[in-house]
Design an enzyme around this catalytic site. Structure first.
Site, PDB file in Angstrom:
ATOM      1  N   HIS A  60      28.520  39.051  33.331  1.00  0.00           N
ATOM      2  CA  HIS A  60      28.202  38.337  34.575  1.00  0.00           C
ATOM      3  C   HIS A  60      26.752  38.669  34.866  1.00  0.00           C
ATOM      4  O   HIS A  60      26.432  39.854  35.036  1.00  0.00           O
ATOM      5  CB  HIS A  60      29.003  38.890  35.756  1.00  0.00           C
ATOM      6  CG  HIS A  60      30.465  38.598  35.730  1.00  0.00           C
ATOM      7  ND1 HIS A  60      31.318  39.092  36.692  1.00  0.00           N
ATOM      8  CD2 HIS A  60      31.216  37.852  34.903  1.00  0.00           C
ATOM      9  CE1 HIS A  60      32.555  38.660  36.441  1.00  0.00           C
ATOM     10  NE2 HIS A  60      32.515  37.917  35.353  1.00  0.00           N
ATOM     11  N   HIS A  73      27.491  34.811  41.094  1.00  0.00           N
ATOM     12  CA  HIS A  73      27.313  34.193  42.413  1.00  0.00           C
ATOM     13  C   HIS A  73      25.979  33.472  42.528  1.00  0.00           C
ATOM     14  O   HIS A  73      24.944  34.021  42.176  1.00  0.00           O
ATOM     15  CB  HIS A  73      27.351  35.263  43.505  1.00  0.00           C
ATOM     16  CG  HIS A  73      28.579  36.100  43.465  1.00  0.00           C
ATOM     17  ND1 HIS A  73      28.717  37.225  44.212  1.00  0.00           N
ATOM     18  CD2 HIS A  73      29.713  35.964  42.758  1.00  0.00           C
ATOM     19  CE1 HIS A  73      29.907  37.753  43.968  1.00  0.00           C
ATOM     20  NE2 HIS A  73      30.523  37.009  43.081  1.00  0.00           N
ATOM     21  N   TYR A 123      30.088  30.423  44.858  1.00  0.00           N
ATOM     22  CA  TYR A 123      30.610  29.645  43.736  1.00  0.00           C
ATOM     23  C   TYR A 123      30.383  28.138  43.876  1.00  0.00           C
ATOM     24  O   TYR A 123      31.229  27.332  43.474  1.00  0.00           O
ATOM     25  CB  TYR A 123      32.093  29.967  43.517  1.00  0.00           C
ATOM     26  CG  TYR A 123      32.259  31.338  42.891  1.00  0.00           C
ATOM     27  CD1 TYR A 123      32.028  31.535  41.536  1.00  0.00           C
ATOM     28  CD2 TYR A 123      32.593  32.448  43.666  1.00  0.00           C
ATOM     29  CE1 TYR A 123      32.147  32.795  40.953  1.00  0.00           C
ATOM     30  CE2 TYR A 123      32.718  33.714  43.097  1.00  0.00           C
ATOM     31  CZ  TYR A 123      32.494  33.874  41.739  1.00  0.00           C
ATOM     32  OH  TYR A 123      32.605  35.121  41.165  1.00  0.00           O
TER      33      TYR A 123
HETATM   34  C1  DNO Z   1      33.624  38.267  42.550  1.00  0.00           C
HETATM   35  C2  DNO Z   1      34.109  38.612  41.203  1.00  0.00           C
HETATM   36  C3  DNO Z   1      35.242  39.614  41.238  1.00  0.00           C
HETATM   37  C4  DNO Z   1      35.854  39.733  39.843  1.00  0.00           C
HETATM   38  C5  DNO Z   1      37.011  40.695  39.771  1.00  0.00           C
HETATM   39  C6  DNO Z   1      37.440  40.891  38.344  1.00  0.00           C
HETATM   40  O1  DNO Z   1      33.055  37.228  42.734  1.00  0.00           O
HETATM   41  O2  DNO Z   1      33.094  39.017  40.363  1.00  0.00           O
HETATM   42  O3  DNO Z   1      36.207  39.178  42.145  1.00  0.00           O
HETATM   43  O4  DNO Z   1      36.316  38.487  39.429  1.00  0.00           O
HETATM   44  O5  DNO Z   1      36.698  41.917  40.325  1.00  0.00           O
HETATM   45  O6  DNO Z   1      38.757  41.325  38.281  1.00  0.00           O
END
Ligand code: DNO
Length: 356
Positions: free
Chosen positions: A272, A318, A331
Site C-alpha cells: 500500500h 487512501h 477511497y
Molecule cells: C484502511 C485499510 C485497513 C486495512 C486492514 C487490513 O483503509 O488500510 O483497514 O485494510 O487493516 O486488514
C-alpha cells in the site's frame, strides 16, 4: 509488481469496475466478501461469483483485503479453535478459486484509527487526519460517533456499526492481553494456518497497525522493523509475509521506510503506497501521493520495492477527496487514479534506469 485498486464491490462502492479498468496500468482489484463477519467460513460459490464479476469487467482479482481475524483468535480464548478452523476453510476455498494473496491485520478492537475524515487542505481537497491530542481527549466508546458524520454514508471497513456497538465488551476481552500475549496468539494462529498456505500457495500479508503505536492503551505489535522481523522469524515460512503500508509504518517518523522494505526481502507480498504530511510528530494528514506534497520520498520507497524484486500486487492507498467527488473517505476514484498513475510512472523510470 501489479498495479491494483481496492474495490468494495458493486453493492458498496461508488467506483465502478469499468472506471477502474480505464485507469492506465491498473490490471487488477483487491476486494473481499463484504457482508461476511470475522470468523465465518466463506462459501466457494460467493468467492467464485466475486471473481467472475471482476474478470467479466476485464480485471483480475489480485488478492483479498481482508479476511478478518475473529477477536477470539487475537485474545486466545478456547473457542479460537473453531474460528481458526473456519479461517482455514476460507483459505482452502480461496486456494481452490486460484487466489493467492490474503491481507489481514492483528489489531485489537479498532482497525486503522483517524480523528478526522475530512480535514480541509489549502487547495480545498479534504483528507483523513490524526492528532494524538484528539485521541487523548476522547472516550474510546465515543470514537466511532466522533467521526460517523463524515463518512459520506459509507460503512468504513473495520468500523462497522455492529462492531462499534460491542466496544465495551471488546475492551473487556482484551483486558489481560499485552504485547507478548498478542505475539504468542499470532504465532499460534500462523502455525495452524501455514500448512494450508503451503498447500495452496497462499501468501499471508499482515497489515501494520495504524497508527503505529498503542491507542487507548491497547497493545499494538505490528509497528516497526524490530517487531515485524520478529514476527517473520517466529514462523519462518515464505508464506508468512507482510503488507508493506507506507502510510501506516510512516506514522512513526522513526521508521525508515526504504530500509524496512529492504529488510523484508522475499516477504513483502502486498504493498500500500501513500504519502503523509506531518504538521508535528503527532499531527499528520494524508497528502497526495506525490513526494513534494507530503513528508515521504516516494521515489525511494518505490526503488526499495524494485530492489527487493517485489512482484506482488500494489495499490495506491487512501486518496484525497478532490473535484467534488462524494465517496467513502480515502477511497474515491480521482485521487487514487492519480496516485496509481504517478506510482506507475516512478516504476517505469526506475526500471528503465536500471536496465541502462
Ligand atoms: C484502511 C485499510 C485497513 C486495512 C486492514 C487490513 O483503509 O488500510 O483497514 O485494510 O487493516 O486488514
Amino acid at each position: 509488481m501489479q498495479m491494483t485498486l481496492r474495490w468494495y464491490g458493486s453493492k458498496y462502492d461508488t467506483v465502478t469496475l469499468k472506471q477502474i479498468r480505464q485507469i492506465p496500468g491498473v490490471t487488477g482489484v483487491i476486494s473481499t466478501l463484504y457482508g461476511t463477519a470475522p470468523g465465518e467460513a466463506w462459501e466457494l460459490e460467493d468467492i467464485l461469483a466475486l471473481k467472475k464479476e471482476i474478470e467479466d469487467a476485464g480485471l483480475q482479482l489480485a488478492g483479498i483485503e481482508s479476511v478478518n481475524i475473529h477477536d477470539a483468535i487475537k485474545v486466545g480464548t478456547p473457542d479460537r479453535e473453531q474460528y481458526i478452523d473456519n479461517y482455514i476453510t476460507t483459505l482452502e476455498r480461496l486456494g481452490q478459486a486460484d487466489i493467492h494473496m490474503v491481507c489481514y491485520n492483528f489489531m485489537p478492537v479498532f482497525d486503522w484509527t483517524r480523528t478526522e475524515l475530512a480535514r480541509m487542505r489549502p487547495d480545498g481537497s479534504t483528507v483523513l487526519a490524526y492528532t494524538q491530542e484528539a485521541v487523548d481527549a476522547l472516550d474510546p466508546e465515543k470514537m466511532f460517533e466522533s467521526i460517523a458524520g463524515d463518512t459520506n454514508g459509507a460503512v468504513m471497513p473495520g468500523w462497522e456499526p455492529e462492531r462499534m456497538a460491542r466496544i465495551k465488551d471488546l475492551f473487556e476481552m482484551y483486558r489481560d492481553v499485552d504485547d507478548e500475549k498478542l505475539f504468542a496468539n499470532l504465532k499460534y494462529f500462523l502455525e495452524r494456518i501455514m500448512p494450508t498456505c503451503d498447500k495452496y500457495d497462499i501468501n499471508m500479508a499482515i497489515h501494520p497497525d495504524d497508527p503505529a503505536w498503542s491507542v487507548f492503551g491497547l497493545p499494538r505489535i505490528i509497528i516497526n522493523k524490530a517487531n515485524i522481523l520478529r514476527m517473520i522469524r517466529m514462523v519462518d515460512n515464505p508464506h508468512n509475509g507482510v503488507t508493506f503500508c507506507s502510510g501506516s509504518y510512516g506514522t512513526n517518523l522513526e521508521n525508515d521506510l526504504p530500509d524496512m522494505i529492504r529488510s523484508l526481502k522475499g516477504r513483502v507480498h502486498f504493498a500500500h503506497v501513500r504519502n503523509l504530511k506531518f504538521n508535528s510528530p503527532t499531527d499528520f494528514e494524508e497528502a497526495a501521493h506525490l513526494s513534494s506534497d507530503g513528508t515521504f520520498d516516494m521515489y525511494e520507497i518505490m526503488r526499495a520495492l524494485y530492489d527487493i524484486g517485489f512482484t506482488g500486487p500494489i495499490r495506491p492507498d487512501h486518496g484525497r477527496m478532490i473535484w467534488d467527488e462524494v465517496a467513502m473517505p480515502g477511497y474515491g476514484l480521482y485521487d487514487r487514479a492519480l496516485g496509481a498513475t504517478y506510482l506507475n510512472g516512478l516504476w517505469e523510470a526506475i526500471e528503465k534506469q536500471h536496465r541502462k
